[in-house]
Design a protein around this motif. Structure first.
Motif, PDB file in Angstrom:
ATOM      1  N   ILE A  79       0.812  -1.233   0.000  1.00 20.37           N
ATOM      2  CA  ILE A  79       0.000   0.000   0.000  1.00 20.37           C
ATOM      3  C   ILE A  79       0.840   1.275   0.000  1.00 20.37           C
ATOM      4  O   ILE A  79       0.280   2.371   0.006  1.00 20.37           O
ATOM      5  CB  ILE A  79      -0.947   0.029   1.218  1.00 20.37           C
ATOM      6  CG1 ILE A  79      -0.164   0.110   2.542  1.00 20.37           C
ATOM      7  CG2 ILE A  79      -1.874  -1.171   1.216  1.00 20.37           C
ATOM      8  CD1 ILE A  79      -1.025   0.428   3.757  1.00 20.37           C
ATOM      9  N   GLY A  80       2.160   1.166   0.039  1.00 17.28           N
ATOM     10  CA  GLY A  80       2.967   2.375   0.210  1.00 17.28           C
ATOM     11  C   GLY A  80       3.035   2.739   1.687  1.00 17.28           C
ATOM     12  O   GLY A  80       3.018   1.854   2.544  1.00 17.28           O
ATOM     13  N   MET A  81       3.065   4.027   1.974  1.00 22.81           N
ATOM     14  CA  MET A  81       3.338   4.451   3.353  1.00 22.81           C
ATOM     15  C   MET A  81       2.314   5.434   3.900  1.00 22.81           C
ATOM     16  O   MET A  81       1.808   6.266   3.165  1.00 22.81           O
ATOM     17  CB  MET A  81       4.720   5.112   3.396  1.00 22.81           C
ATOM     18  CG  MET A  81       5.844   4.155   3.110  1.00 22.81           C
ATOM     19  SD  MET A  81       7.433   5.011   3.057  1.00 22.81           S
ATOM     20  CE  MET A  81       7.415   5.678   1.420  1.00 22.81           C
ATOM     21  N   GLY A 107       4.843  -5.149   8.673  1.00 21.21           N
ATOM     22  CA  GLY A 107       5.562  -3.939   8.304  1.00 21.21           C
ATOM     23  C   GLY A 107       6.944  -3.836   8.906  1.00 21.21           C
ATOM     24  O   GLY A 107       7.506  -4.812   9.409  1.00 21.21           O
ATOM     25  N   SER A 108       7.467  -2.627   8.862  1.00 21.76           N
ATOM     26  CA  SER A 108       8.748  -2.357   9.506  1.00 21.76           C
ATOM     27  C   SER A 108       8.552  -1.180  10.467  1.00 21.76           C
ATOM     28  O   SER A 108       7.563  -0.449  10.372  1.00 21.76           O
ATOM     29  CB  SER A 108       9.832  -2.049   8.469  1.00 21.76           C
ATOM     30  OG  SER A 108       9.554  -0.832   7.812  1.00 21.76           O
ATOM     31  N   CYS A 109       9.486  -1.028  11.392  1.00 23.21           N
ATOM     32  CA  CYS A 109       9.312   0.009  12.419  1.00 23.21           C
ATOM     33  C   CYS A 109      10.667   0.427  12.979  1.00 23.21           C
ATOM     34  O   CYS A 109      11.692  -0.182  12.697  1.00 23.21           O
ATOM     35  CB  CYS A 109       8.440  -0.527  13.564  1.00 23.21           C
ATOM     36  SG  CYS A 109       9.270  -1.787  14.557  1.00 23.21           S
ATOM     37  N   LEU A 216       7.791   2.793  16.802  1.00 16.95           N
ATOM     38  CA  LEU A 216       7.136   3.864  16.043  1.00 16.95           C
ATOM     39  C   LEU A 216       7.107   3.479  14.568  1.00 16.95           C
ATOM     40  O   LEU A 216       8.079   2.926  14.049  1.00 16.95           O
ATOM     41  CB  LEU A 216       7.895   5.189  16.205  1.00 16.95           C
ATOM     42  CG  LEU A 216       8.010   5.752  17.628  1.00 16.95           C
ATOM     43  CD1 LEU A 216       8.824   7.045  17.602  1.00 16.95           C
ATOM     44  CD2 LEU A 216       6.636   5.996  18.241  1.00 16.95           C
ATOM     45  N   GLU A 217       6.008   3.771  13.922  1.00 19.34           N
ATOM     46  CA  GLU A 217       5.869   3.563  12.481  1.00 19.34           C
ATOM     47  C   GLU A 217       4.710   4.418  11.990  1.00 19.34           C
ATOM     48  O   GLU A 217       4.387   5.413  12.638  1.00 19.34           O
ATOM     49  CB  GLU A 217       5.736   2.073  12.132  1.00 19.34           C
ATOM     50  CG  GLU A 217       4.704   1.308  12.902  1.00 19.34           C
ATOM     51  CD  GLU A 217       3.303   1.503  12.383  1.00 19.34           C
ATOM     52  OE1 GLU A 217       2.596   2.341  13.004  1.00 19.34           O
ATOM     53  OE2 GLU A 217       2.892   0.831  11.431  1.00 19.34           O
ATOM     54  N   MET A 218       4.062   4.048  10.864  1.00 19.41           N
ATOM     55  CA  MET A 218       3.126   4.996  10.268  1.00 19.41           C
ATOM     56  C   MET A 218       1.768   4.430   9.831  1.00 19.41           C
ATOM     57  O   MET A 218       1.021   5.127   9.141  1.00 19.41           O
ATOM     58  CB  MET A 218       3.792   5.671   9.054  1.00 19.41           C
ATOM     59  CG  MET A 218       5.042   6.450   9.424  1.00 19.41           C
ATOM     60  SD  MET A 218       5.862   7.157   7.994  1.00 19.41           S
ATOM     61  CE  MET A 218       4.667   8.370   7.480  1.00 19.41           C
TER      62      MET A 218
HETATM   63  C1  R1P Z   1       9.067   4.270   6.387  1.00 17.68           C
HETATM   64  O1  R1P Z   1      10.303   3.893   5.899  1.00 17.68           O
HETATM   65  C2  R1P Z   1       8.000   3.224   6.174  1.00 17.68           C
HETATM   66  O2  R1P Z   1       8.400   1.990   6.776  1.00 17.68           O
HETATM   67  C3  R1P Z   1       7.443   1.558   7.732  1.00 17.68           C
HETATM   68  C4  R1P Z   1       6.774   2.852   8.142  1.00 17.68           C
HETATM   69  O3  R1P Z   1       5.597   2.653   8.825  1.00 17.68           O
HETATM   70  C5  R1P Z   1       6.696   3.618   6.845  1.00 17.68           C
HETATM   71  O4  R1P Z   1       5.622   3.240   6.065  1.00 17.68           O
HETATM   72  O5  R1P Z   1       6.548   0.570   7.316  1.00 17.68           O
HETATM   73  P1  R1P Z   1       6.606  -0.296   5.964  1.00 17.68           P
HETATM   74  O6  R1P Z   1       7.996  -0.864   5.880  1.00 17.68           O
HETATM   75  O7  R1P Z   1       5.589  -1.358   6.052  1.00 17.68           O
HETATM   76  O8  R1P Z   1       6.334   0.645   4.829  1.00 17.68           O
END
Ligand code: R1P
Length: 296
Positions: A79-81, A107-109, A216-218
């Motif tokens: 889905i992008g970010m 995801g990543s964080c 933390l992430e988005m």
């Molecule tokens: C930032 O680099 C992105 O990585 C993390 C953050 O939430 C943001 O979207 O998640 P994804 O790796 O799943 O995109």
């Protein structure tokens, strides 16, 4: 979907039934969904499915892959970010998939606890962190707003954690609250930028407000929030969406380190089957059956 429901300002859907941004239509997405940010991660996960039925890339960058895993239909979508992209994905998916939905964000964080690069954090819940624009117009004293936390689906979360712990080891799986920021930079407390962000004290205030904050992430909070407020087909409760989040630690915020491409690739390989297994076990057999399942 009736004619008048299609292609309205409220629900922009094309004549052939595709939503405007995600560009999928009924029959193309499963009720079991893994959502990721990066299309390469989506394709790497899809390699673990037994059969791929379709792959589609939308004009807004959503990549949808639907296939079969252990005899059940599963969709993996990149889905992008950011929270807005999560919002597009969840709402437009709900428009074209009938019945219950189980959604896992893989995801990543950035870790703000003892979890190091290469570890996995599962979210017990998530809260939003937003920039307070009134502060930057000298109208309020606090530059960031921390919102109340929303819980993940407990059963799905526990299942993911225990399955990931098998290949990774329990010492490398952490659990706690995840902060979903509206920026990778300012509202995640990254300093030293070319902008006035007033965020030197942000990480401390996150820990003060949430003693169990781990990452933390988005995207997590938006997913959990939309699951919380999702309704049945007639607007009824309980929610029709169950959601959980498993996050690879890409940034070690305490040690100021970032992951290498090799390690991030290896992490997907280690966790892929755990996430897929948790998802199909969460919604077994006929529940939320996808039309494509008939052709397996
Ligand atoms: C930032 O680099 C992105 O990585 C993390 C953050 O939430 C943001 O979207 O998640 P994804 O790796 O799943 O995109």
């Amino acid at each position: 979907m009736s004619e008048e429901q299609m292609n309205s300002a409220n629900k922009p859907i094309s004549a052939d039934g595709r939503t405007y941004h995600v560009e999928t239509k009924e029959g193309e997405m499963a009720n079991r969904i893994i959502t990721v940010g990066d299309a390469k991660r989506a394709r790497a996960l899809a390699q673990h499915m037994d059969k791929i039925l379709l792959e589609r890339e939308s004009h807004r960058g959503f990549v949808t892959i639907t296939g079969i895993y252990k005899k059940l239909p599963v969709t993996i979508i990149a889905i992008g970010m950011g929270p807005s992209m999560m919002d597009f994905f969840v709402r437009e998916t709900r428009m074209v998939v009938q019945g219950p939905l189980s959604i896992v964000r893989f995801g990543s964080c950035g870790s703000i606890c003892d979890a190091k690069i290469g570890d996995i954090i599962v979210a017990t819940g998530a809260f939003a962190i937003t920039r307070n624009y009134r502060f930057f117009s000298h109208q309020e004293e606090k530059p960031y707003i921390l919102w109340p936390a929303v819980a993940s689906d407990d059963k799905l979360t526990r299942s993911i954690a225990s399955k990931i712990a098998q290949p990774l080891g329990t010492d490398h799986v952490f659990a706690g609250l995840v902060g979903n920021a509206d920026s990778f930079y300012g509202s995640q407390g990254r300093t030293g930028s070319d902008f006035y962000d007033a965020n030197d004290a942000l990480l401390d205030s996150v820990h003060d407000s949430y003693s169990d904050a781990v990452a933390l992430e988005m995207e997590c909070h938006m997913l959990l929030h939309l699951a919380q407020v999702s309704t049945g087909p007639d607007g009824s409760l309980p929610p029709s969406i169950r959601a959980a989040c498993a996050l690879m630690v890409y940034a070690d915020r305490q040690g100021n380190k970032f992951i290498s491409p090799e390690t991030s690739k290896r992490m997907v390989e280690v966790a892929a089957r755990a996430v897929l297994d948790a998802l199909v076990e969460d919604m077994p057999s006929q529940e939320g059956l996808h039309p494509a399942a008939g052709s397996v």
